[in-house]
Motif scaffolding. Structure first.
Motif, PDB file in Angstrom:
ATOM      1  N   VAL A 121     -21.849 -27.656 -20.192  1.00 23.39           N
ATOM      2  CA  VAL A 121     -22.844 -27.965 -21.223  1.00 23.39           C
ATOM      3  C   VAL A 121     -23.975 -28.799 -20.641  1.00 23.39           C
ATOM      4  O   VAL A 121     -25.156 -28.483 -20.826  1.00 23.39           O
ATOM      5  CB  VAL A 121     -22.192 -28.715 -22.409  1.00 23.39           C
ATOM      6  CG1 VAL A 121     -23.254 -29.270 -23.358  1.00 23.39           C
ATOM      7  CG2 VAL A 121     -21.223 -27.817 -23.159  1.00 23.39           C
ATOM      8  N   PHE A 122     -23.636 -29.887 -19.944  1.00 27.42           N
ATOM      9  CA  PHE A 122     -24.635 -30.884 -19.557  1.00 27.42           C
ATOM     10  C   PHE A 122     -25.470 -30.506 -18.336  1.00 27.42           C
ATOM     11  O   PHE A 122     -26.384 -31.232 -17.975  1.00 27.42           O
ATOM     12  CB  PHE A 122     -23.976 -32.252 -19.357  1.00 27.42           C
ATOM     13  CG  PHE A 122     -23.360 -32.767 -20.626  1.00 27.42           C
ATOM     14  CD1 PHE A 122     -24.153 -33.111 -21.710  1.00 27.42           C
ATOM     15  CD2 PHE A 122     -21.992 -32.869 -20.751  1.00 27.42           C
ATOM     16  CE1 PHE A 122     -23.593 -33.561 -22.896  1.00 27.42           C
ATOM     17  CE2 PHE A 122     -21.418 -33.333 -21.927  1.00 27.42           C
ATOM     18  CZ  PHE A 122     -22.215 -33.676 -23.008  1.00 27.42           C
ATOM     19  N   THR A 123     -25.157 -29.380 -17.722  1.00 23.13           N
ATOM     20  CA  THR A 123     -26.001 -28.878 -16.634  1.00 23.13           C
ATOM     21  C   THR A 123     -26.565 -27.518 -17.017  1.00 23.13           C
ATOM     22  O   THR A 123     -27.764 -27.382 -17.241  1.00 23.13           O
ATOM     23  CB  THR A 123     -25.222 -28.802 -15.300  1.00 23.13           C
ATOM     24  OG1 THR A 123     -24.062 -27.981 -15.472  1.00 23.13           O
ATOM     25  CG2 THR A 123     -24.823 -30.182 -14.808  1.00 23.13           C
ATOM     26  N   ASP A 124     -25.718 -26.515 -17.134  1.00 21.87           N
ATOM     27  CA  ASP A 124     -26.151 -25.138 -17.349  1.00 21.87           C
ATOM     28  C   ASP A 124     -26.816 -24.919 -18.709  1.00 21.87           C
ATOM     29  O   ASP A 124     -27.925 -24.378 -18.784  1.00 21.87           O
ATOM     30  CB  ASP A 124     -24.959 -24.180 -17.196  1.00 21.87           C
ATOM     31  CG  ASP A 124     -24.252 -24.341 -15.864  1.00 21.87           C
ATOM     32  OD1 ASP A 124     -24.954 -24.399 -14.841  1.00 21.87           O
ATOM     33  OD2 ASP A 124     -23.008 -24.424 -15.849  1.00 21.87           O
ATOM     34  N   TRP A 147     -15.377 -35.062  -8.982  1.00 16.20           N
ATOM     35  CA  TRP A 147     -15.006 -36.215  -9.807  1.00 16.20           C
ATOM     36  C   TRP A 147     -16.018 -36.463 -10.928  1.00 16.20           C
ATOM     37  O   TRP A 147     -15.636 -36.754 -12.056  1.00 16.20           O
ATOM     38  CB  TRP A 147     -14.799 -37.466  -8.947  1.00 16.20           C
ATOM     39  CG  TRP A 147     -16.070 -37.984  -8.305  1.00 16.20           C
ATOM     40  CD1 TRP A 147     -16.585 -37.661  -7.092  1.00 16.20           C
ATOM     41  CD2 TRP A 147     -16.998 -38.894  -8.896  1.00 16.20           C
ATOM     42  NE1 TRP A 147     -17.774 -38.293  -6.886  1.00 16.20           N
ATOM     43  CE2 TRP A 147     -18.052 -39.077  -7.972  1.00 16.20           C
ATOM     44  CE3 TRP A 147     -17.056 -39.578 -10.114  1.00 16.20           C
ATOM     45  CZ2 TRP A 147     -19.130 -39.909  -8.223  1.00 16.20           C
ATOM     46  CZ3 TRP A 147     -18.127 -40.413 -10.361  1.00 16.20           C
ATOM     47  CH2 TRP A 147     -19.155 -40.576  -9.421  1.00 16.20           C
ATOM     48  N   TYR A 148     -17.300 -36.315 -10.640  1.00 19.62           N
ATOM     49  CA  TYR A 148     -18.298 -36.589 -11.672  1.00 19.62           C
ATOM     50  C   TYR A 148     -18.331 -35.482 -12.718  1.00 19.62           C
ATOM     51  O   TYR A 148     -18.634 -35.726 -13.882  1.00 19.62           O
ATOM     52  CB  TYR A 148     -19.691 -36.848 -11.084  1.00 19.62           C
ATOM     53  CG  TYR A 148     -20.198 -35.813 -10.118  1.00 19.62           C
ATOM     54  CD1 TYR A 148     -20.844 -34.669 -10.563  1.00 19.62           C
ATOM     55  CD2 TYR A 148     -20.031 -35.983  -8.748  1.00 19.62           C
ATOM     56  CE1 TYR A 148     -21.307 -33.718  -9.674  1.00 19.62           C
ATOM     57  CE2 TYR A 148     -20.502 -35.037  -7.849  1.00 19.62           C
ATOM     58  CZ  TYR A 148     -21.136 -33.906  -8.320  1.00 19.62           C
ATOM     59  OH  TYR A 148     -21.594 -32.973  -7.438  1.00 19.62           O
ATOM     60  N   THR A 149     -17.983 -34.271 -12.329  1.00 20.44           N
ATOM     61  CA  THR A 149     -17.890 -33.187 -13.306  1.00 20.44           C
ATOM     62  C   THR A 149     -16.707 -33.434 -14.232  1.00 20.44           C
ATOM     63  O   THR A 149     -16.792 -33.171 -15.438  1.00 20.44           O
ATOM     64  CB  THR A 149     -17.759 -31.826 -12.607  1.00 20.44           C
ATOM     65  OG1 THR A 149     -18.872 -31.655 -11.732  1.00 20.44           O
ATOM     66  CG2 THR A 149     -17.718 -30.681 -13.603  1.00 20.44           C
ATOM     67  N   VAL A 154     -15.098 -34.744 -20.114  1.00 16.71           N
ATOM     68  CA  VAL A 154     -14.595 -35.550 -21.231  1.00 16.71           C
ATOM     69  C   VAL A 154     -15.617 -35.542 -22.366  1.00 16.71           C
ATOM     70  O   VAL A 154     -15.284 -35.275 -23.524  1.00 16.71           O
ATOM     71  CB  VAL A 154     -14.283 -36.993 -20.763  1.00 16.71           C
ATOM     72  CG1 VAL A 154     -13.919 -37.877 -21.946  1.00 16.71           C
ATOM     73  CG2 VAL A 154     -13.167 -36.983 -19.728  1.00 16.71           C
ATOM     74  N   ALA A 155     -16.870 -35.809 -22.034  1.00 14.09           N
ATOM     75  CA  ALA A 155     -17.938 -35.783 -23.045  1.00 14.09           C
ATOM     76  C   ALA A 155     -18.129 -34.369 -23.586  1.00 14.09           C
ATOM     77  O   ALA A 155     -18.397 -34.180 -24.784  1.00 14.09           O
ATOM     78  CB  ALA A 155     -19.230 -36.310 -22.444  1.00 14.09           C
TER      79      ALA A 155
END
Length: 168
Positions: A121-124, A147-149, A154-155
């Protein structure tokens, strides 16, 4: 068009279940694709056969294809794009829309005739929405993530709460 930058145009369980005939009937002439966990599982180096078959159907329908990847391993991304038979834009820095615009220029298709298919969601989805293309969110092919993905997932779960994916 989505009501929020975090809302995809469609939700489908996997890239190979995206209906190519429907895309064509909606005037789509270009399919932009994320690489990692959309076309190629994060824990693998090659795309599964069903993804390659689906891309064959996309090309048979006369649609251009381009991988738009945040992956900074250029040689790996380019190798995958060749395997997939796609143009490529790497170092995309999604959610910024610039790489999506670059991919559209590369294939010569306007935003309103394109769709971006990705697993995040937060990139593509955000990059596609900001660039003015339709977006299809698919489930990731692997539970392996950077790790950051994993933090973003979670969000993402909160944003996707109650959302149904076609094919599940």
């Amino acid at each position: 068009m989505p009501r929020s930058p975090f809302e995809a145009t469609a939700y489908v369980a996997s890239v190979d279940l995206v209906d190519v005939g429907r895309l064509a009937s909606e005037g789509v002439r270009c399919v932009l694709l994320d690489r990692d966990n959309t076309c190629v599982p994060r824990d693998a180096k090659v795309a599964p056969p069903q993804v390659l078959d689906w891309l064959g159907r996309v090309r048979e329908a006369g649609m251009a294809t381009c991988v738009v990847s945040n992956n900074f391993h250029s040689a790996e991304v380019e190798r995958s794009a060749r395997e997939l038979g796609c143009e490529v834009v790497h170092h995309a820095m999604k959610p910024l829309p610039f790489a999506v615009h670059a991919a559209l220029r590369k294939v010569g298709v306007p935003a309103e005739q394109a769709v971006l298919v990705g697993d995040q969601v937060f990139t593509d989805v955000v990059a596609g929405n900001l660039a003015g293309v339709r977006t299809v969110l698919v489930r990731p092919q692997s539970t392996q993530d950077l790790w950051y993905t994993q933090l973003l997932r979670v969000a993402e779960r909160a944003v996707l709460r109650g959302r149904r994916f076609r094919g599940e």
